[in-house]
Design a protein around this motif. Structure first.
Motif, mmCIF file in Angstrom:
data_model
loop_
_atom_site.group_PDB
_atom_site.id
_atom_site.type_symbol
_atom_site.label_atom_id
_atom_site.label_comp_id
_atom_site.label_asym_id
_atom_site.label_seq_id
_atom_site.Cartn_x
_atom_site.Cartn_y
_atom_site.Cartn_z
ATOM 1 N N HIS A 243 -114.314 72.584 -23.139
ATOM 2 C CA HIS A 243 -115.683 72.116 -22.967
ATOM 3 C C HIS A 243 -115.817 71.521 -21.564
ATOM 4 O O HIS A 243 -114.886 70.866 -21.085
ATOM 5 N N PRO A 244 -116.884 71.815 -20.848
ATOM 6 C CA PRO A 244 -118.139 72.433 -21.305
ATOM 7 C C PRO A 244 -118.168 73.953 -21.220
ATOM 8 O O PRO A 244 -119.080 74.578 -21.739
ATOM 9 N N LEU A 245 -117.157 74.560 -20.551
ATOM 10 C CA LEU A 245 -117.146 76.004 -20.404
ATOM 11 C C LEU A 245 -115.940 76.627 -21.084
ATOM 12 O O LEU A 245 -114.829 76.071 -21.042
ATOM 13 N N HIS A 246 -116.138 77.763 -21.706
ATOM 14 C CA HIS A 246 -115.057 78.514 -22.326
ATOM 15 C C HIS A 246 -114.334 79.326 -21.257
ATOM 16 O O HIS A 246 -114.751 79.384 -20.091
ATOM 17 N N THR A 247 -113.247 79.995 -21.628
ATOM 18 C CA THR A 247 -112.501 80.830 -20.705
ATOM 19 C C THR A 247 -113.374 81.924 -20.104
ATOM 20 O O THR A 247 -113.221 82.298 -18.939
ATOM 21 N N CYS A 248 -114.308 82.420 -20.891
ATOM 22 C CA CYS A 248 -115.191 83.493 -20.431
ATOM 23 C C CYS A 248 -116.277 82.997 -19.485
ATOM 24 O O CYS A 248 -116.997 83.797 -18.875
ATOM 25 N N GLY A 249 -116.426 81.678 -19.365
ATOM 26 C CA GLY A 249 -117.434 81.110 -18.491
ATOM 27 C C GLY A 249 -118.694 80.664 -19.203
ATOM 28 O O GLY A 249 -119.583 80.063 -18.591
ATOM 29 N N SER A 250 -118.781 80.943 -20.515
ATOM 30 C CA SER A 250 -119.964 80.554 -21.280
ATOM 31 C C SER A 250 -119.889 79.089 -21.701
ATOM 32 O O SER A 250 -118.795 78.520 -21.840
ATOM 33 N N ILE A 251 -121.065 78.479 -21.907
ATOM 34 C CA ILE A 251 -121.130 77.097 -22.364
ATOM 35 C C ILE A 251 -120.661 77.010 -23.812
ATOM 36 O O ILE A 251 -120.978 77.877 -24.637
ATOM 37 N N THR A 252 -119.874 75.985 -24.126
ATOM 38 C CA THR A 252 -119.428 75.778 -25.505
ATOM 39 C C THR A 252 -120.207 74.627 -26.134
ATOM 40 O O THR A 252 -120.598 73.681 -25.449
ATOM 41 N N TYR A 253 -120.427 74.734 -27.445
ATOM 42 C CA TYR A 253 -121.221 73.749 -28.178
ATOM 43 C C TYR A 253 -120.359 73.123 -29.281
ATOM 44 O O TYR A 253 -119.513 73.793 -29.882
ATOM 45 N N LEU A 254 -120.589 71.834 -29.532
ATOM 46 C CA LEU A 254 -119.806 71.128 -30.541
ATOM 47 C C LEU A 254 -119.991 71.764 -31.906
ATOM 48 O O LEU A 254 -121.115 71.903 -32.401
ATOM 49 N N ALA A 255 -118.881 72.157 -32.522
ATOM 50 C CA ALA A 255 -118.920 72.765 -33.858
ATOM 51 C C ALA A 255 -118.633 71.728 -34.934
ATOM 52 O O ALA A 255 -119.236 71.751 -36.007
ATOM 53 N N ARG A 256 -117.715 70.824 -34.642
ATOM 54 C CA ARG A 256 -117.373 69.756 -35.594
ATOM 55 C C ARG A 256 -116.563 68.691 -34.875
ATOM 56 O O ARG A 256 -116.101 68.888 -33.755
ATOM 57 N N GLY A 257 -116.406 67.554 -35.528
ATOM 58 C CA GLY A 257 -115.597 66.481 -34.968
ATOM 59 C C GLY A 257 -116.388 65.508 -34.119
ATOM 60 O O GLY A 257 -117.611 65.615 -33.976
ATOM 61 N N LEU A 258 -115.675 64.550 -33.549
ATOM 62 C CA LEU A 258 -116.262 63.506 -32.713
ATOM 63 C C LEU A 258 -116.131 63.901 -31.246
ATOM 64 O O LEU A 258 -115.046 64.275 -30.797
ATOM 65 N N THR A 259 -117.214 63.808 -30.516
ATOM 66 C CA THR A 259 -117.216 64.283 -29.130
ATOM 67 C C THR A 259 -116.156 63.598 -28.260
ATOM 68 O O THR A 259 -115.600 64.217 -27.356
ATOM 69 N N TRP A 260 -115.869 62.326 -28.516
ATOM 70 C CA TRP A 260 -114.919 61.588 -27.674
ATOM 71 C C TRP A 260 -113.467 61.829 -28.073
ATOM 72 O O TRP A 260 -112.537 61.546 -27.296
ATOM 73 N N LEU A 261 -113.253 62.378 -29.280
ATOM 74 C CA LEU A 261 -111.882 62.542 -29.773
ATOM 75 C C LEU A 261 -111.334 63.906 -29.348
ATOM 76 O O LEU A 261 -111.284 64.856 -30.126
ATOM 77 N N ASN A 262 -110.914 63.990 -28.090
ATOM 78 C CA ASN A 262 -110.323 65.238 -27.612
ATOM 79 C C ASN A 262 -108.825 65.263 -27.903
ATOM 80 O O ASN A 262 -108.275 64.338 -28.521
ATOM 81 N N ASN A 263 -108.165 66.306 -27.440
ATOM 82 C CA ASN A 263 -106.748 66.480 -27.749
ATOM 83 C C ASN A 263 -105.884 65.357 -27.182
ATOM 84 O O ASN A 263 -104.862 64.976 -27.785
ATOM 85 N N ASP A 264 -106.273 64.798 -26.042
ATOM 86 C CA ASP A 264 -105.489 63.698 -25.461
ATOM 87 C C ASP A 264 -105.500 62.473 -26.367
ATOM 88 O O ASP A 264 -104.453 61.835 -26.582
ATOM 89 N N TRP A 265 -106.669 62.134 -26.909
ATOM 90 C CA TRP A 265 -106.749 60.982 -27.811
ATOM 91 C C TRP A 265 -106.017 61.251 -29.123
ATOM 92 O O TRP A 265 -105.441 60.336 -29.730
ATOM 93 N N VAL A 266 -106.020 62.484 -29.565
ATOM 94 C CA VAL A 266 -105.249 62.848 -30.757
ATOM 95 C C VAL A 266 -103.763 62.646 -30.485
ATOM 96 O O VAL A 266 -103.027 62.128 -31.335
ATOM 97 N N ASN A 267 -103.312 63.019 -29.297
ATOM 98 C CA ASN A 267 -101.912 62.822 -28.931
ATOM 99 C C ASN A 267 -101.559 61.336 -28.839
ATOM 100 O O ASN A 267 -100.450 60.932 -29.206
ATOM 101 N N VAL A 268 -102.489 60.537 -28.320
ATOM 102 C CA VAL A 268 -102.262 59.089 -28.276
ATOM 103 C C VAL A 268 -102.051 58.555 -29.691
ATOM 104 O O VAL A 268 -101.132 57.762 -29.941
ATOM 105 N N THR A 269 -102.891 58.992 -30.618
ATOM 106 C CA THR A 269 -102.770 58.553 -32.007
ATOM 107 C C THR A 269 -101.425 58.958 -32.587
ATOM 108 O O THR A 269 -100.773 58.176 -33.290
ATOM 109 N N CYS A 270 -101.005 60.172 -32.300
ATOM 110 C CA CYS A 270 -99.703 60.666 -32.759
ATOM 111 C C CYS A 270 -98.581 59.740 -32.306
ATOM 112 O O CYS A 270 -97.726 59.333 -33.098
ATOM 113 N N VAL A 271 -98.595 59.383 -31.028
ATOM 114 C CA VAL A 271 -97.544 58.535 -30.449
ATOM 115 C C VAL A 271 -97.603 57.114 -31.028
ATOM 116 O O VAL A 271 -96.569 56.509 -31.325
ATOM 117 N N VAL A 272 -98.819 56.599 -31.202
ATOM 118 C CA VAL A 272 -98.986 55.258 -31.773
ATOM 119 C C VAL A 272 -98.452 55.210 -33.197
ATOM 120 O O VAL A 272 -97.749 54.260 -33.582
#
Length: 284
Positions: A243-272
């Motif tokens: 986000h905001p662009l896919h590999t193809c260059g198109s705009i991506t839209y939120l399908a589910r989940g919390l906008t602020w909870l990206n993969n980095d924050w998920v990894n932080v939770t894992c480590v915690v």
């Protein structure tokens, strides 16, 4: 002071050297280099050799796996938010908590607290890196699974690379990655390189760190399947973390989940989770 100036200087030099070599090997971006240099300098300089070995073991093994299976994951690049070169947020997501624990250890030592009462800090440190290792190994090696992964919440088949997807290969890899760090942590204690830990082979600590790593990895998968921000590319009709662009260059839209909870924050939770579980079980 209990920590010599020489140790600090050697730690800073080692931290920057390792980060530079990783940058030259294209395992780190430029921002990742600076973050890794700071994380390494603090951990190496203030923690000591045992803390440095554990952090290096995680970082080197994870980087080697990323490089080794880079081509295998290339076909799944549209799924992941970032590439194989770790940037500053990825470095801090996995190394921030361990660095804070190393700093905690340093402060306790410098104020002359009886370190025998704070063995939980070392175990929490090992647990945090075991969780990071379990998650990374599962991600890098899980793509080798011959069958489609299953979503952890529903056990329905999903595309490879889908957040929250689990597989037999991934699960075994997570266990091996966590056990790898746990074995090293026990060896460091046995060798007498951790001041608060008795110089014995402690099988209980081996189990504690391994379990903490696996639970951290499990938390990562659960968040990936439920609350992590997942986007949708209408052009490709595929889900992605990009986000905001896919590999193809198109705009991506939120399908589910919390906008602020990206993969980095998920990894932080894992480590915690890994750190907390290991720290709490040290009192059992």
């Amino acid at each position: 002071m209990n920590t010599s100036l020489l140790q600090v200087l050697v730690g800073i030099f080692s931290g920057f050297l390792v980060a530079y070599l990783a940058y030259r090997a294209r395992a780190l971006s430029l921002s990742g280099f600076w973050s890794a240099a700071i994380v390494g300098s603090i951990t190496f300089g203030l923690g000591g050799i045992a803390w440095a070995i554990l952090l290096l073991s995680f970082f080197i093994s994870s980087s080697l796996l990323s490089i080794a299976f880079k081509q295998k994951k290339k076909s799944l690049s549209e799924k992941f938010s970032k590439g194989s070169r770790r940037d500053w947020s990825q470095v801090l997501a996995n190394g921030g908590v361990p660095t804070l624990l190393a700093l905690t250890w340093f402060i306790l030592r410098e104020v002359n607290v009886d370190l025998a009462d704070y063995g939980w800090v070392w175990l929490a440190y090992a647990g945090s890196l075991a969780a990071a290792s379990a998650d990374t190994w599962a991600t890098e090696l899980g793509v080798l699974n011959s069958r489609r992964p299953l979503l952890i919440t529903s056990l329905k088949p999903v595309d490879p690379g889908t957040s929250g997807g689990i597989s037999l290969t991934g699960a075994i890899s997570a266990w091996v990655g966590s056990l790898f760090i746990a074995i090293l942590a026990v060896i460091m204690s046995w060798a007498g390189w951790v001041e608060s830990m008795p110089q014995v082979i402690n099988w209980g600590q081996l189990g504690v760190v391994t379990l903490a790593g696996l639970l951290g990895s499990l938390a990562d998968s659960l968040l990936g399947a439920t609350l992590q921000a997942i986007y949708f590319c209408q052009s490709c009709e595929k889900e992605t973390e990009k986000h905001p662009l896919h590999t193809c260059g198109s705009i991506t839209y939120l399908a589910r989940g919390l906008t602020w909870l990206n993969n980095d924050w998920v990894n932080v939770t894992c480590v915690v989770v890994g750190a907390v579980v290991a720290g709490l079980l040290s009192f059992a």
